[in-house]
Design an enzyme around this catalytic site. Structure first.
Site, mmCIF file in Angstrom:
data_model
loop_
_atom_site.group_PDB
_atom_site.id
_atom_site.type_symbol
_atom_site.label_atom_id
_atom_site.label_comp_id
_atom_site.label_asym_id
_atom_site.label_seq_id
_atom_site.Cartn_x
_atom_site.Cartn_y
_atom_site.Cartn_z
ATOM 1 N N PRO A 68 0.828 -1.207 0.000
ATOM 2 C CA PRO A 68 0.000 0.000 0.000
ATOM 3 C C PRO A 68 0.864 1.259 0.000
ATOM 4 O O PRO A 68 1.817 1.350 0.781
ATOM 5 C CB PRO A 68 -0.793 -0.128 1.304
ATOM 6 C CG PRO A 68 0.000 -1.054 2.166
ATOM 7 C CD PRO A 68 0.689 -1.994 1.226
ATOM 8 N N ALA A 81 -1.106 -0.794 11.030
ATOM 9 C CA ALA A 81 0.352 -0.589 11.117
ATOM 10 C C ALA A 81 0.720 0.888 11.206
ATOM 11 O O ALA A 81 -0.132 1.776 11.185
ATOM 12 C CB ALA A 81 1.023 -1.211 9.884
ATOM 13 N N TYR A 124 -0.907 4.568 12.884
ATOM 14 C CA TYR A 124 -2.245 5.153 12.719
ATOM 15 C C TYR A 124 -3.205 4.590 13.789
ATOM 16 O O TYR A 124 -2.772 3.891 14.696
ATOM 17 C CB TYR A 124 -2.725 4.935 11.278
ATOM 18 C CG TYR A 124 -1.838 5.692 10.304
ATOM 19 C CD1 TYR A 124 -1.932 7.081 10.194
ATOM 20 C CD2 TYR A 124 -0.846 5.050 9.576
ATOM 21 C CE1 TYR A 124 -1.087 7.797 9.352
ATOM 22 C CE2 TYR A 124 0.007 5.757 8.725
ATOM 23 C CZ TYR A 124 -0.119 7.137 8.617
ATOM 24 O OH TYR A 124 0.723 7.845 7.798
ATOM 25 N N ARG A 127 -2.831 -5.377 8.316
ATOM 26 C CA ARG A 127 -1.407 -5.022 8.272
ATOM 27 C C ARG A 127 -0.961 -4.521 9.643
ATOM 28 O O ARG A 127 -1.656 -3.715 10.274
ATOM 29 C CB ARG A 127 -1.177 -3.918 7.232
ATOM 30 C CG ARG A 127 0.283 -3.756 6.876
ATOM 31 C CD ARG A 127 0.478 -2.791 5.712
ATOM 32 N NE ARG A 127 1.618 -3.183 4.916
ATOM 33 C CZ ARG A 127 2.560 -2.357 4.475
ATOM 34 N NH1 ARG A 127 2.479 -1.068 4.723
ATOM 35 N NH2 ARG A 127 3.571 -2.790 3.757
HETATM 36 C C1 LIG Z 1 5.117 6.852 -0.962
HETATM 37 C C2 LIG Z 1 4.800 5.822 0.080
HETATM 38 C C3 LIG Z 1 3.525 5.797 0.620
HETATM 39 C C4 LIG Z 1 3.178 4.830 1.589
HETATM 40 N N1 LIG Z 1 1.874 4.760 2.031
HETATM 41 C C5 LIG Z 1 1.479 3.711 2.803
HETATM 42 C C6 LIG Z 1 0.091 3.477 3.081
HETATM 43 O O1 LIG Z 1 -0.806 4.186 2.621
HETATM 44 N N2 LIG Z 1 -0.219 2.429 3.874
HETATM 45 C C7 LIG Z 1 0.735 1.585 4.400
HETATM 46 O O2 LIG Z 1 0.405 0.634 5.109
HETATM 47 N N3 LIG Z 1 2.057 1.772 4.121
HETATM 48 C C8 LIG Z 1 2.441 2.792 3.319
HETATM 49 N N4 LIG Z 1 3.766 2.918 2.959
HETATM 50 C C9 LIG Z 1 4.749 1.925 3.437
HETATM 51 C C10 LIG Z 1 4.967 0.833 2.377
HETATM 52 O O3 LIG Z 1 3.797 0.062 2.163
HETATM 53 C C11 LIG Z 1 6.115 -0.110 2.784
HETATM 54 O O4 LIG Z 1 5.801 -0.675 4.030
HETATM 55 C C12 LIG Z 1 7.475 0.584 2.865
HETATM 56 O O5 LIG Z 1 7.708 1.372 1.710
HETATM 57 C C13 LIG Z 1 8.608 -0.449 3.000
HETATM 58 O O6 LIG Z 1 8.591 -1.356 1.895
HETATM 59 P P1 LIG Z 1 9.633 -1.249 0.669
HETATM 60 O O7 LIG Z 1 10.988 -1.473 1.249
HETATM 61 O O8 LIG Z 1 9.217 -2.321 -0.281
HETATM 62 O O9 LIG Z 1 9.487 0.132 0.081
HETATM 63 C C14 LIG Z 1 4.145 3.900 2.030
HETATM 64 C C15 LIG Z 1 5.439 3.960 1.500
HETATM 65 C C16 LIG Z 1 5.761 4.886 0.524
HETATM 66 C C17 LIG Z 1 7.154 4.869 -0.078
#
Ligand SMILES: Cc1cc2nc3c(=O)[nH]c(=O)nc-3n(C[C@H](O)[C@H](O)[C@H](O)COP(=O)(O)O)c2cc1C
Length: 375
Positions: A27, A182, A185, A233
């Site tokens: 997400p 997670a 929030y 999550r």
């Molecule tokens: C631009 C951006 C927006 C994010 N928005 C959310 C979100 O709306 N909900 C959520 O659970 N995590 C959000 N995350 C966290 C990501 O889902 C993920 O946990 C985090 O980027 C680590 O994973 P990665 O190493 O694959 O990037 C966001 C991350 C990024 C980079």
């Protein structure tokens, strides 16, 4: 050309949901909806590109669930009106036509709301000022407001918002919802010792602090069809406290996971907010948090945090730490990551500039020619 297929490319099932491979889009908030929270054509193009690129499952950005206190940022999409539902239906149709499943992430921001078109104040389990500061990439500046402690009526309304949005999600063609428990929030504020100082049934021991999460999952489960997926999550770290860890370690994790399985969750998704899986997953005693979630619940588990590292991804799957891998930044840099993996093609590195000065889809489009990127 590799002759052995990467384990992430093998099919998988989550409950009733058949996935073509084990790669999901994590997400990601993109603050690109219309001002009234309606998803746009641009968002449909964005999500469809991941499906065309071979991701079997797309978890959407966090979407708000009521017209009270759930909205976290301006231009965040909602799932609280017929217009919202119609906008999302367009997206689920595009994603399904390209062969992927979709899950709507349902989010209540609680104290970490930095833009709400319906309300000026914020609510949380307790009137504790949040750590850190608002996030400029999602349009916020300066310290967070001190929230008002929620009464039982506020809690009941919040639960109803999650349920009503999940029912809309099912009508809009989603394969499931993911409850956002997670990253700091509302649900995580209830789970966390220092943001939840209540002395009622939602505060105190970890089994009380997880109650809101469990009530939301079971209330949704009771209203949606049996084939509809209801995931949740979780994370230890938070957007405003990356190094937080559950005080009781493995014991807390076991209580939390068991309560959510009991409540009827279809899967558990463990996020590594701001850190890599390797750094966040290891618990006291050497077990990984994702492996423990699988062991305690027997449910499918999604692992997250740096899974674009294909060696790490292979180890996580081969050693039984998780069933599905969710890619965030790796997916932004490579909307066709699964296709590249299958064809042995190189992948692009994530460039944080694509989210500057705000994480909007428009800014990513402006970044592309400047970065010489093709994604
Ligand atoms: C631009 C951006 C927006 C994010 N928005 C959310 C979100 O709306 N909900 C959520 O659970 N995590 C959000 N995350 C966290 C990501 O889902 C993920 O946990 C985090 O980027 C680590 O994973 P990665 O190493 O694959 O990037 C966001 C991350 C990024 C980079």
């Amino acid at each position: 050309m590799k002759d052995v297929q990467h384990p992430a490319l093998l099919p998988e099932t989550i409950g009733e949901l058949s996935l073509a491979n084990r790669l999901a889009v994590a997400p990601m908030t993109r603050v690109s909806a219309a001002a009234d929270g309606t998803p746009t054509e641009e968002m449909a193009d964005y999500y469809a590109a991941f499906a065309r690129g071979g991701f079997a499952l797309i978890v959407t950005e966090g979407t708000y669930t009521d017209t009270l206190h759930s909205q976290g940022y301006l231009n965040q999409p909602g799932m609280v009106s017929d217009d919202h539902e119609a906008g999302w239906r367009e997206i689920t149709g595009r994603v399904r036509a390209a062969g992927a499943a979709s899950v709507l992430q349902l989010m209540h921001a609680g104290a970490l709301s930095q833009g709400n078109r319906y309300r000026d104040d914020t609510v949380a389990p307790s009137a504790v000022p949040p750590r850190g500061e608002k996030m400029p990439e999602y349009g916020g500046h300066g310290p967070w407001a001190t929230p008002r402690a929620m009464g039982q009526d506020d809690i009941d309304l919040a639960v109803q918002g999650f349920v009503a949005s999940a029912v809309r999600a099912e009508r809009a063609g989603f394969d499931g919802v993911e409850v956002h428990g997670a990253n700091g929030y509302l649900i995580d504020q209830f789970l966390t010792d220092y943001t939840n100082t209540r002395d009622d049934r939602y505060g105190g021991s970890v089994s009380r602090r997880v109650r809101l999460a469990a009530e939301i999952v079971s209330a949704i489960r009771a209203e949606v069809g049996p084939r509809f997926c209801v995931g949740i999550r979780l994370s230890q770290g938070k957007v405003n406290d990356h190094t937080h860890r559950w005080a009781g370690g493995t014991r807390d994790a076991e209580i939390i996971f068991a309560a959510l399985a009991e409540a009827g969750a279809s899967y558990l998704h463990i996020a590594s907010e701001g850190r890599d899986w390797v750094e966040t997953a290891t618990l006291d005693g050497g077990m990984t948090i994702t492996g423990l979630a699988r062991k305690v619940t027997g449910l499918p588990v999604l692992a997250n945090g740096g899974m674009h590292d294909t060696d790490q991804a292979a180890t996580v799957l081969a050693d039984g730490h998780a069933d599905v891998l969710a890619l965030g930044r790796g997916a932004l840099a490579n909307p066709d990551f699964p296709r590249r993996l299958a064809q042995g093609l190189p992948t692009a590195d994530f460039d944080h500039l694509m989210l500057q000065p705000m994480a909007t889809l428009n800014n990513a489009r402006l970044w592309r020619p400047a970065a010489g990127a093709t994604a």
